[in-house]
Every structure is written in structure tokens, then in C-alpha cells.
Write an enzyme that holds these catalytic residues in place. Sequence first.
Site, mmCIF file in Angstrom:
data_model
loop_
_atom_site.group_PDB
_atom_site.id
_atom_site.type_symbol
_atom_site.label_atom_id
_atom_site.label_comp_id
_atom_site.label_asym_id
_atom_site.label_seq_id
_atom_site.Cartn_x
_atom_site.Cartn_y
_atom_site.Cartn_z
ATOM 1 N N ASP A 13 77.607 -12.780 54.824
ATOM 2 C CA ASP A 13 78.232 -11.913 53.816
ATOM 3 C C ASP A 13 77.424 -12.048 52.529
ATOM 4 O O ASP A 13 76.540 -12.904 52.415
ATOM 5 C CB ASP A 13 79.698 -12.332 53.571
ATOM 6 C CG ASP A 13 80.388 -11.418 52.554
ATOM 7 O OD1 ASP A 13 80.055 -10.212 52.512
ATOM 8 O OD2 ASP A 13 81.252 -11.889 51.789
ATOM 9 N N SER A 14 77.793 -11.231 51.552
ATOM 10 C CA SER A 14 77.109 -11.267 50.265
ATOM 11 C C SER A 14 77.491 -12.508 49.461
ATOM 12 O O SER A 14 77.346 -12.505 48.255
ATOM 13 C CB SER A 14 77.526 -10.052 49.454
ATOM 14 O OG SER A 14 78.907 -10.147 49.161
ATOM 15 N N TYR A 45 76.942 -6.699 46.918
ATOM 16 C CA TYR A 45 76.275 -5.659 47.715
ATOM 17 C C TYR A 45 76.840 -4.290 47.363
ATOM 18 O O TYR A 45 76.167 -3.284 47.476
ATOM 19 C CB TYR A 45 76.517 -5.869 49.217
ATOM 20 C CG TYR A 45 75.792 -7.009 49.889
ATOM 21 C CD1 TYR A 45 75.000 -7.906 49.179
ATOM 22 C CD2 TYR A 45 75.901 -7.188 51.271
ATOM 23 C CE1 TYR A 45 74.351 -8.948 49.829
ATOM 24 C CE2 TYR A 45 75.253 -8.216 51.927
ATOM 25 C CZ TYR A 45 74.483 -9.103 51.201
ATOM 26 O OH TYR A 45 73.854 -10.128 51.849
ATOM 27 N N CYS A 76 81.203 -8.465 56.308
ATOM 28 C CA CYS A 76 81.108 -7.732 55.049
ATOM 29 C C CYS A 76 81.326 -6.249 55.345
ATOM 30 O O CYS A 76 80.585 -5.671 56.143
ATOM 31 C CB CYS A 76 79.712 -7.972 54.472
ATOM 32 S SG CYS A 76 79.354 -6.990 53.013
ATOM 33 N N ASN A 77 82.343 -5.679 54.731
ATOM 34 C CA ASN A 77 82.624 -4.250 54.949
ATOM 35 C C ASN A 77 81.474 -3.386 54.442
ATOM 36 O O ASN A 77 81.125 -2.383 55.057
ATOM 37 C CB ASN A 77 83.896 -3.844 54.197
ATOM 38 C CG ASN A 77 85.145 -4.477 54.766
ATOM 39 O OD1 ASN A 77 85.849 -3.878 55.548
ATOM 40 N ND2 ASN A 77 85.420 -5.719 54.379
ATOM 41 N N THR A 78 80.889 -3.780 53.313
ATOM 42 C CA THR A 78 79.821 -2.971 52.711
ATOM 43 C C THR A 78 78.597 -2.941 53.619
ATOM 44 O O THR A 78 78.006 -1.883 53.851
ATOM 45 C CB THR A 78 79.442 -3.562 51.333
ATOM 46 O OG1 THR A 78 80.635 -3.825 50.596
ATOM 47 C CG2 THR A 78 78.557 -2.626 50.558
ATOM 48 N N CYS A 186 87.483 -5.410 51.614
ATOM 49 C CA CYS A 186 86.349 -6.267 51.245
ATOM 50 C C CYS A 186 86.753 -7.684 51.615
ATOM 51 O O CYS A 186 87.888 -8.103 51.336
ATOM 52 C CB CYS A 186 86.075 -6.162 49.742
ATOM 53 S SG CYS A 186 84.913 -7.386 49.107
ATOM 54 N N THR A 187 85.831 -8.419 52.246
ATOM 55 C CA THR A 187 86.208 -9.738 52.766
ATOM 56 C C THR A 187 86.437 -10.780 51.662
ATOM 57 O O THR A 187 86.951 -11.861 51.932
ATOM 58 C CB THR A 187 85.150 -10.249 53.761
ATOM 59 O OG1 THR A 187 83.864 -10.225 53.122
ATOM 60 C CG2 THR A 187 85.113 -9.382 55.003
ATOM 61 N N HIS A 188 86.047 -10.455 50.439
ATOM 62 C CA HIS A 188 86.355 -11.372 49.335
ATOM 63 C C HIS A 188 87.837 -11.301 48.935
ATOM 64 O O HIS A 188 88.375 -12.250 48.372
ATOM 65 C CB HIS A 188 85.529 -11.019 48.085
ATOM 66 C CG HIS A 188 84.105 -11.484 48.126
ATOM 67 N ND1 HIS A 188 83.147 -10.892 48.901
ATOM 68 C CD2 HIS A 188 83.473 -12.501 47.467
ATOM 69 C CE1 HIS A 188 81.983 -11.499 48.711
ATOM 70 N NE2 HIS A 188 82.155 -12.487 47.849
HETATM 71 N N1 DGL Z 1 82.456 -9.050 50.905
HETATM 72 C C1 DGL Z 1 81.783 -7.819 51.005
HETATM 73 C C2 DGL Z 1 82.586 -6.718 51.606
HETATM 74 O O1 DGL Z 1 83.388 -6.994 52.486
HETATM 75 C C3 DGL Z 1 80.832 -7.415 49.915
HETATM 76 C C4 DGL Z 1 81.265 -7.455 48.530
HETATM 77 C C5 DGL Z 1 80.088 -7.195 47.617
HETATM 78 O O2 DGL Z 1 79.134 -7.973 47.674
HETATM 79 O O3 DGL Z 1 80.134 -6.208 46.880
HETATM 80 O O4 DGL Z 1 82.429 -5.570 51.278
#
Ligand code: DGL
Length: 267
Positions: A13-14, A45, A76-78, A186-188
Site C-alpha cells: 500500500d502507499s 497515491y 490499496c483502492n487507488t 481507502c484502506t487507511h
Molecule cells: N490506502 C490507499 C487506498 O486504499 C491509498 C491512499 C493514498 O495513498 O492516497 O486508496
Amino acid sequence: MKKNSTSAIGIFDSGLGGLSILKEISNRLPNEELIYLADSDNAPYGEKPKEHIIEISRKNTEFLISKNCKLIVVACNTATTNAISILRNNYNIPFIGIEPAIKPAALNSKNACIGVLATKGTLSSDLFAETTKKFTSHTKVIEVEGKGIVEAIESNASNTIGFEQLLKNQLKPFVEAKIDTLVLGCTHYPFIVPQIRKCLGNEVIIIDSGFAVARQTDRILQNLQLKVITKKSQKPSLNVYTNKTSKDALLNILENLKIDQYKQFDL
Ligand code: DGL
């Protein structure tokens, strides 16, 4: 080196967000070795152009392949919504991706009004547009682009009053539209559920895709006969590779997830 069931599952992931997915995977597949790549240096990302997200995702993939991983989870969804088809076309390794859980949210919503909180990169992707079109013909979808949320989590600053105010302002469209279900795209974001609840209340149902990703990882490993079947006497290893990652944020999240046995390496 030939891949077999004893090779690790690679996850990237990012930064630290994908650890929410890693936790689901380790709950479901406790005998698997795991390698996590936290690419904090390139976070967020979500604000980057598609071509850049693809380039970074390729780099992360090549790193995990160099560690002889048997399968890669794009946590990571992105990165999934912008790059997974390219990864699948270019590397001979199974990939599991993650997308906002629009379908269960639309099915679950009682008032046919759902919210999606995700990055700009995810919300503007073709894959997201396709999924939304497919599953929400009778559902109103309120989309909000998370701004500054990933940065706050990466810098261990999501427990401040300033962050709560920032979040409250961003989540207003959900309150105004009276959504009854929120998709965390978003996984965060699973790490800030308490702060989201403060803004939206306890009635709103919050959905993420972590469980579904772990279940799919399990299925694919079984289908490919790559799943560890015998329980090991020792706990399998968890190696976490970081680059410019805040140590405080990493420790805070690992503690929150109750992950205490791991090795950390700086890249
Ligand atoms: N955690 C990531 C996601 O699921 C990326 C968030 C990011 O880096 O912008 O999209």
C-alpha cells in the site's frame, strides 16, 4: 526460485493503510508467511496521476516478486482501481485487489442513500465508475474525496482536534444527505472509524472491504494449491518493509491491530 505454498503472501500500500487488510488476512490465514511493503515515501497515491500510480505499483510488485512472493495483495483502492489490470497483464503472479464495497452497501441501505469516502484517484477511476453504474441504479450515492486524511494517519496526527475538525467539514455532505451506509473506499480509513463515528453518529453502517479481500485471498490460494495446509509449530513470519515511514505511526497502528510479532526493515 520456484513458488510453492511456503512462499509468502506479498501485500503493498502507499504506507500504513494496507495493514488493516493484512490484519484480516492474518486472521483468516494464520499459517501464512506475510511480507508487507509500506510505500510511505510515495503517499498519498490518491493525488497522483494514473500513469504515476501505475509506475509505483509496478515497482512495488517487482519488489515483492524479488522476495519470491506467491501472490500479491494490492491493499490499496487507488492502486487497484488505476493499475491492477496492467499488473495482471504484465506479471505472472496472481493479484488480489481491493475496491470500495459499493455493492453490499447498496444492497444493505434501507433508505437507498449511501456515502463513499475515497481518494481522488479512486473516485475518478473508470473501474469505480463502472462498479457504481452497475450496482446503484436505485441508490443515491454521495461521493466525498478524502483530503489530508491519509497524510494525517501517516504522520500519526489523526488523534488531534485539528484533524477532527478537518474531518467534520469533509463529512458534512453525508450528514446533509442523511446517508444510512458509508463505504470506506481507502484502506487507511478503518483506522479513523472512531473519529468518523463522532461526525456521523452510531446509526450509520460503516462498510469496508477487508474481510472480502481476505476471503478472496484464501479462495485463490486454495484454487492454485498454494495455501499452507499444515499448521506450523512456530508462528509464521511477518516482515514489514518501510521507506520514510513514521515510526510512531507504524507502532501506533501495529499496537492498535494487536500485531506484536514482526520484523521491520528500512528500505
Ligand atoms: N490506502 C490507499 C487506498 O486504499 C491509498 C491512499 C493514498 O495513498 O492516497 O486508496
